[in-house]
Scaffold this active site. Structure first.
Site, PDB file in Angstrom:
ATOM      1  N   GLY A  11      62.929   2.149  17.396  1.00 32.85           N
ATOM      2  CA  GLY A  11      63.124   2.391  15.980  1.00 32.85           C
ATOM      3  C   GLY A  11      64.580   2.189  15.629  1.00 32.85           C
ATOM      4  O   GLY A  11      65.445   2.112  16.516  1.00 32.85           O
ATOM      5  N   ALA A  15      66.364   7.075  14.037  1.00 33.85           N
ATOM      6  CA  ALA A  15      64.915   7.311  13.956  1.00 33.85           C
ATOM      7  C   ALA A  15      64.459   8.490  14.808  1.00 33.85           C
ATOM      8  O   ALA A  15      63.421   9.092  14.545  1.00 33.85           O
ATOM      9  CB  ALA A  15      64.155   6.047  14.353  1.00 33.85           C
ATOM     10  N   LYS A  17      64.642   8.251  18.497  1.00 32.64           N
ATOM     11  CA  LYS A  17      64.096   7.655  19.717  1.00 32.64           C
ATOM     12  C   LYS A  17      64.354   8.520  20.953  1.00 32.64           C
ATOM     13  O   LYS A  17      63.439   8.818  21.710  1.00 32.64           O
ATOM     14  CB  LYS A  17      64.709   6.269  19.934  1.00 32.64           C
ATOM     15  CG  LYS A  17      64.448   5.279  18.820  1.00 32.64           C
ATOM     16  CD  LYS A  17      65.098   3.942  19.106  1.00 32.64           C
ATOM     17  CE  LYS A  17      66.615   3.987  19.085  1.00 32.64           C
ATOM     18  NZ  LYS A  17      67.153   4.297  17.730  1.00 32.64           N
ATOM     19  N   ASP A  86      63.995   5.167  26.093  1.00 34.40           N
ATOM     20  CA  ASP A  86      64.226   5.354  24.655  1.00 34.40           C
ATOM     21  C   ASP A  86      64.658   4.048  23.981  1.00 34.40           C
ATOM     22  O   ASP A  86      65.249   4.067  22.909  1.00 34.40           O
ATOM     23  CB  ASP A  86      65.220   6.488  24.378  1.00 34.40           C
ATOM     24  CG  ASP A  86      66.654   6.156  24.782  1.00 34.40           C
ATOM     25  OD1 ASP A  86      66.877   5.087  25.392  1.00 34.40           O
ATOM     26  OD2 ASP A  86      67.545   6.975  24.499  1.00 34.40           O
ATOM     27  N   GLU A 147      79.539   6.513  13.564  1.00 36.95           N
ATOM     28  CA  GLU A 147      78.453   6.125  12.668  1.00 36.95           C
ATOM     29  C   GLU A 147      78.784   6.384  11.196  1.00 36.95           C
ATOM     30  O   GLU A 147      78.009   6.003  10.317  1.00 36.95           O
ATOM     31  CB  GLU A 147      77.165   6.850  13.050  1.00 36.95           C
ATOM     32  CG  GLU A 147      76.582   6.380  14.373  1.00 36.95           C
ATOM     33  CD  GLU A 147      75.296   7.087  14.763  1.00 36.95           C
ATOM     34  OE1 GLU A 147      74.591   6.576  15.642  1.00 36.95           O
ATOM     35  OE2 GLU A 147      75.008   8.156  14.183  1.00 36.95           O
TER      36      GLU A 147
END
Length: 207
Positions: A11, A15, A17, A86, A147
Protein backbone atom coordinates in the site's frame (compact mmCIF):
# COMPACT_ATOMS: atom_id res chain seq x y z
CA UNK A 1 -2.20 -24.14 -0.70
CA UNK A 2 0.26 -26.97 -1.32
CA UNK A 3 3.32 -25.10 -0.04
CA UNK A 4 4.13 -22.68 2.74
CA UNK A 5 2.90 -19.25 1.64
CA UNK A 6 4.94 -16.16 0.97
CA UNK A 7 2.70 -13.24 1.99
CA UNK A 8 3.26 -9.55 1.24
CA UNK A 9 1.43 -6.52 2.63
CA UNK A 10 1.41 -3.50 0.33
CA UNK A 11 0.00 0.00 0.00
CA UNK A 12 1.08 3.64 -0.31
CA UNK A 13 3.04 5.56 2.30
CA UNK A 14 1.04 5.68 5.54
CA UNK A 15 -1.30 2.80 4.69
CA UNK A 16 -0.25 0.73 7.71
CA UNK A 17 1.74 -2.00 5.97
CA UNK A 18 4.24 -2.65 8.73
CA UNK A 19 1.58 -2.52 11.42
CA UNK A 20 -0.64 -5.07 9.68
CA UNK A 21 2.26 -7.34 8.74
CA UNK A 22 3.47 -7.32 12.35
CA UNK A 23 -0.01 -8.05 13.73
CA UNK A 24 -0.52 -10.93 11.31
CA UNK A 25 2.93 -12.31 12.05
CA UNK A 26 2.01 -12.43 15.74
CA UNK A 27 -1.41 -13.92 15.02
CA UNK A 28 -0.07 -16.74 12.83
CA UNK A 29 3.35 -17.08 14.49
CA UNK A 30 5.18 -16.17 11.29
CA UNK A 31 8.55 -14.51 10.78
CA UNK A 32 8.12 -10.98 9.45
CA UNK A 33 10.42 -9.20 7.00
CA UNK A 34 10.34 -5.41 7.42
CA UNK A 35 11.69 -3.04 4.81
CA UNK A 36 14.45 -0.61 5.67
CA UNK A 37 13.08 2.95 5.47
CA UNK A 38 14.46 5.40 8.00
CA UNK A 39 17.97 3.98 7.54
CA UNK A 40 18.06 5.32 3.98
CA UNK A 41 20.56 8.23 4.13
CA UNK A 42 18.97 9.97 1.13
CA UNK A 43 15.40 10.35 2.41
CA UNK A 44 15.69 13.88 3.80
CA UNK A 45 17.49 15.11 0.70
CA UNK A 46 15.02 13.37 -1.61
CA UNK A 47 11.92 15.05 -0.18
CA UNK A 48 13.67 18.40 -0.35
CA UNK A 49 14.84 17.92 -3.94
CA UNK A 50 13.44 14.85 -5.71
CA UNK A 51 15.17 15.44 -9.03
CA UNK A 52 18.67 15.56 -7.56
CA UNK A 53 18.41 12.62 -5.16
CA UNK A 54 15.88 10.20 -6.65
CA UNK A 55 18.39 7.81 -8.25
CA UNK A 56 20.50 7.45 -5.10
CA UNK A 57 17.37 6.94 -3.01
CA UNK A 58 15.84 4.31 -5.28
CA UNK A 59 19.10 2.40 -5.73
CA UNK A 60 19.59 2.22 -1.96
CA UNK A 61 16.08 0.81 -1.52
CA UNK A 62 16.44 -1.63 -4.40
CA UNK A 63 19.75 -3.06 -3.22
CA UNK A 64 18.58 -3.44 0.37
CA UNK A 65 15.27 -5.02 -0.59
CA UNK A 66 17.01 -7.37 -3.00
CA UNK A 67 19.33 -8.55 -0.20
CA UNK A 68 16.37 -9.00 2.14
CA UNK A 69 14.45 -11.00 -0.46
CA UNK A 70 17.51 -13.11 -1.26
CA UNK A 71 17.85 -13.90 2.46
CA UNK A 72 14.12 -14.65 2.66
CA UNK A 73 14.44 -17.16 -0.17
CA UNK A 74 17.34 -18.93 1.52
CA UNK A 75 15.94 -18.88 5.05
CA UNK A 76 12.26 -19.56 4.43
CA UNK A 77 10.99 -20.08 0.88
CA UNK A 78 13.54 -22.72 -0.18
CA UNK A 79 12.87 -24.52 3.10
CA UNK A 80 9.10 -24.35 2.55
CA UNK A 81 8.54 -22.18 5.63
CA UNK A 82 5.81 -19.50 5.62
CA UNK A 83 6.86 -15.86 5.87
CA UNK A 84 5.22 -12.43 5.70
CA UNK A 85 6.77 -9.22 4.40
CA UNK A 86 5.61 -5.62 4.71
CA UNK A 87 6.39 -4.97 1.04
CA UNK A 88 6.53 -6.50 -2.45
CA UNK A 89 9.79 -5.90 -4.34
CA UNK A 90 7.67 -4.57 -7.22
CA UNK A 91 7.19 -1.38 -5.21
CA UNK A 92 10.64 -0.35 -6.40
CA UNK A 93 9.25 0.03 -9.90
CA UNK A 94 6.21 1.90 -8.62
CA UNK A 95 8.41 4.55 -7.02
CA UNK A 96 11.16 4.42 -9.64
CA UNK A 97 8.79 5.04 -12.52
CA UNK A 98 7.41 8.08 -10.71
CA UNK A 99 10.61 9.67 -9.45
CA UNK A 100 13.18 8.85 -12.14
CA UNK A 101 13.45 10.30 -15.63
CA UNK A 102 15.25 9.65 -18.91
CA UNK A 103 18.40 7.54 -18.92
CA UNK A 104 18.38 7.14 -15.14
CA UNK A 105 14.94 5.56 -15.29
CA UNK A 106 16.07 3.28 -18.14
CA UNK A 107 19.15 2.18 -16.18
CA UNK A 108 17.09 1.61 -13.07
CA UNK A 109 14.55 -0.57 -14.91
CA UNK A 110 17.36 -2.68 -16.31
CA UNK A 111 19.01 -3.16 -12.91
CA UNK A 112 15.66 -3.96 -11.30
CA UNK A 113 14.90 -6.73 -13.78
CA UNK A 114 18.41 -8.20 -13.61
CA UNK A 115 18.13 -8.44 -9.82
CA UNK A 116 14.53 -9.57 -9.39
CA UNK A 117 13.16 -11.40 -12.43
CA UNK A 118 14.26 -14.84 -11.22
CA UNK A 119 13.24 -14.37 -7.59
CA UNK A 120 10.04 -15.88 -6.09
CA UNK A 121 6.91 -13.75 -6.08
CA UNK A 122 4.43 -13.61 -3.17
CA UNK A 123 1.56 -16.09 -3.16
CA UNK A 124 -0.72 -13.57 -1.44
CA UNK A 125 -0.71 -9.76 -1.48
CA UNK A 126 -2.79 -7.84 1.04
CA UNK A 127 -3.21 -4.44 -0.60
CA UNK A 128 -4.24 -1.68 1.81
CA UNK A 129 -5.94 0.99 -0.27
CA UNK A 130 -6.78 4.39 1.23
CA UNK A 131 -7.60 7.86 -0.05
CA UNK A 132 -5.47 10.97 0.26
CA UNK A 133 -7.03 12.39 3.43
CA UNK A 134 -6.62 9.10 5.29
CA UNK A 135 -3.00 8.67 4.27
CA UNK A 136 -1.98 12.26 4.98
CA UNK A 137 -3.57 12.06 8.44
CA UNK A 138 -1.66 8.86 9.24
CA UNK A 139 1.60 10.29 7.97
CA UNK A 140 1.13 13.36 10.17
CA UNK A 141 0.21 11.20 13.17
CA UNK A 142 3.37 9.10 13.08
CA UNK A 143 5.50 12.22 12.85
CA UNK A 144 8.54 11.13 10.87
CA UNK A 145 10.53 14.33 10.24
CA UNK A 146 11.57 13.39 6.70
CA UNK A 147 7.90 12.83 5.73
CA UNK A 148 6.94 16.40 6.58
CA UNK A 149 8.03 17.41 3.07
CA UNK A 150 5.68 14.98 1.30
CA UNK A 151 3.19 16.95 -0.80
CA UNK A 152 -0.47 15.98 -1.24
CA UNK A 153 0.05 16.04 -5.02
CA UNK A 154 2.84 13.47 -4.75
CA UNK A 155 0.71 11.28 -2.50
CA UNK A 156 -2.32 11.46 -4.80
CA UNK A 157 -0.18 10.38 -7.73
CA UNK A 158 1.25 7.56 -5.62
CA UNK A 159 -2.25 6.32 -4.81
CA UNK A 160 -3.04 6.15 -8.51
CA UNK A 161 0.30 4.49 -9.25
CA UNK A 162 -0.43 1.79 -6.68
CA UNK A 163 -3.86 1.09 -8.17
CA UNK A 164 -2.27 0.73 -11.60
CA UNK A 165 0.49 -1.47 -10.19
CA UNK A 166 -1.93 -3.88 -8.51
CA UNK A 167 -3.87 -4.17 -11.76
CA UNK A 168 -0.61 -4.86 -13.58
CA UNK A 169 0.48 -7.48 -11.05
CA UNK A 170 -2.84 -9.27 -11.43
CA UNK A 171 -1.88 -9.82 -15.07
CA UNK A 172 1.88 -10.30 -14.67
CA UNK A 173 1.61 -12.69 -11.71
CA UNK A 174 -1.70 -14.55 -12.21
CA UNK A 175 -0.88 -17.13 -9.54
CA UNK A 176 -0.71 -14.41 -6.88
CA UNK A 177 -3.91 -13.72 -4.95
CA UNK A 178 -4.45 -10.00 -4.37
CA UNK A 179 -6.79 -9.02 -1.52
CA UNK A 180 -7.76 -5.34 -1.35
CA UNK A 181 -8.38 -3.91 2.12
CA UNK A 182 -10.35 -0.67 2.36
CA UNK A 183 -8.07 1.42 4.57
CA UNK A 184 -10.68 4.18 4.80
CA UNK A 185 -13.31 1.98 6.42
CA UNK A 186 -11.36 -0.86 8.01
CA UNK A 187 -9.39 -0.07 11.16
CA UNK A 188 -7.42 -3.21 11.93
CA UNK A 189 -5.54 -1.47 14.77
CA UNK A 190 -8.43 -0.15 16.86
CA UNK A 191 -11.20 -2.53 15.80
CA UNK A 192 -10.64 -6.16 16.82
CA UNK A 193 -13.44 -7.35 14.55
CA UNK A 194 -11.80 -5.75 11.52
CA UNK A 195 -8.51 -7.46 12.26
CA UNK A 196 -10.27 -10.76 12.93
CA UNK A 197 -11.97 -10.54 9.52
CA UNK A 198 -8.64 -9.98 7.77
CA UNK A 199 -7.07 -12.84 9.73
CA UNK A 200 -9.91 -15.20 8.86
CA UNK A 201 -9.64 -14.40 5.17
CA UNK A 202 -5.89 -14.93 5.21
CA UNK A 203 -6.30 -18.21 7.06
CA UNK A 204 -8.60 -19.48 4.31
CA UNK A 205 -6.15 -18.46 1.61
CA UNK A 206 -3.28 -20.23 3.39
CA UNK A 207 -5.02 -23.62 3.36
Amino acid sequence: MKHAPFIAVEGPIGAGKTTLATMLAEEFQLPVIKEIVEENPYLDKFYQNMDDWSFQLEMFFLCNRYKQLEDTVNEYINKDKPVISDYHIYKNLIFGERTLKGTKRDKYREIYHVLTDDLPKPDIILYIRADLDTLMARIAKRGRPFEEEISPAYMQQLIEDYDDAMASLAVREPSTVIVTIDGNQIDFVENKEDFAAISAQLKELMK
